[in-house]
Design a protein around this motif. Sequence first.
Motif: not given
Length: 584
Positions: A246-252, A255-262, A275-284
């Motif tokens: 699973t990989t993770y992408a963050w935005e505030v 606006e994406p924070y490309l270096n944040e992947t945890k 501030y609205k902080v959103k995380v998207t997880g992707t697994d396949g």
Amino acid sequence: MMNEFWRTIAKLLMLCCIAALASCGNDRNLGEDEGVITPGGDGKNPPVITFDNGTGIYTVKILKDITITPVVDNATDPVYTWKDEKGKIVSTDASFTYSSPADGEKFFTFRVDAKNGSAQEELRIDVMDKMIPSVSLIQYYSTYVGESVTIKSAVNFTEGSTYKWTNEEGAIIGDKEEYTFVATQEGSFNITLTVTNEDGPGKATTTIRVAPERKLNITFENERQTVPAGRAACVAPIITDNTENTTYAWEVNGEPYLNETKPTFTFTPPAAGEYKVKVTGTDGDVSAEAAQTIECLQSDETARYRAPQAGSSSSKVTVYNLLPAPGQFVQQISGKTEAEACRYAETRMNEVDNYVSLGAWGGYIVVGFDHSVYNASASDNNQYDFSIIGNAFNGSSEPGIVYVMQDENGNGLPDDTWYELKGCETGKSTTWQNYSVTYYRPPTYNMPVQWIDNRGNTGTTDLRPAFPGWLKGDSYELRGTRIKERTFLNNNGIWSNESYEWGYADNYGEDFLSDGDNHDANAIGNGFKIKNAIYPDGTPVNLRYIDFIKVQTGVQSQAGVLGEVSTEVYGFRDIQMEKAPGQL
């Protein structure tokens, strides 16, 4: 599960059992002082009485015999006496056999007189006209096609009973105490268990929800998180059914924070606002997302500091929240509402120096002083900032996880951000964050309480557990961190709850504020350092003070006839109040 009515008076290994009983298990709700322990004239340790069912409450039908044989330890040349409610001697044997032609509650006293002292305990026999089984099942299970679920029942009056599991069509699918359901197709399926004895049947139904496959899920426990100006927020979602791929992408705010992947994201707001902080997880080819609002307040940390005043107390607290898990002493907590229960807890701790039991895993209490507690440990690691009073001793620790909070928004309520205090179990693979347990009310009293956690595990709290009196529903959920239990049954048949090195309330650890093994189970505190406050990812928060403290039972464990392992809290102390600065 601490029983404050026993006081051990020696260090013998046998009296670890007394202490374990003192800690855990023989309050039968028959009055706090009915037990009697008398030392021998030669100063030796007295006998110890343990009921074979752990409660001292027995059930029998009209005209049926029941034989009760208490376990008596540490008695030299004992003499036994059984008396009824009128004081009449009914037996002088180690066992007592009783039957009654009428129903009702019958009370008896069992006494042991020996060369090394005396002991006395009261017991109750409930005589019933009929003993129809009561059946308890967890209400809902969730699984996936191709997997199975084992359904376990809790039943009273099982002697001579038969078990029958049926599906929605009425077909019999099992005849044992538990049943394993194999999910072959998607849908919702109802399973009924009927237990029948000579007095009649009892039944209960559970529902199994079957999804087509496991699917990545991301949620937040709270929709919002507050931080004062200048402090970072650690955004930590609850992620289930993820894999190592699973990989993770963050935005505030889009606006994406490309270096944040945890799977966690530490974000420092640049200015006051939301501030609205959103995380998207992707697994396949499966993805999931969730969002949390971070509210950065106008004021910084120093603005809300409440310095101790001339009339401030270092020991009296206000109880803001109290929600125990089911437990054998929870019924002692008086109150028809949570507010009434909180006032009761304040009286127990502030005025009579008595304990509040938090029940099984997840039960908690939230308190605050009339001032902020200053972080002296930040500049002197040898200092403890506050203490939490419990009654642990060598061989009996019932660890409570501790959380702290600042009144960041200044409204005087614990509605800001909780930070866990690091302990020796923090970061271990056996420590589960974002853990939750749902407890289900049994159909009648004196039955085990069934539970299911968010990892699919099930179990029971067995020894006369009670729901908090102000809860009216059939179930409730508790969430927090769970550490691995250290409960053992020793070769000599004595249960032991071993200590943790440091970091927990009601624990005989390195931070225990007393010398010796505390074999009398006296009320003694553990010391805590505000500097150990951490974000969910384990990094330090660096709080300069705190305003609220939360203690939560940290283990899900049963110690046989002693019952559930439950944190007990006698009170709180601000150790550094006299040294606290007038302002920051």
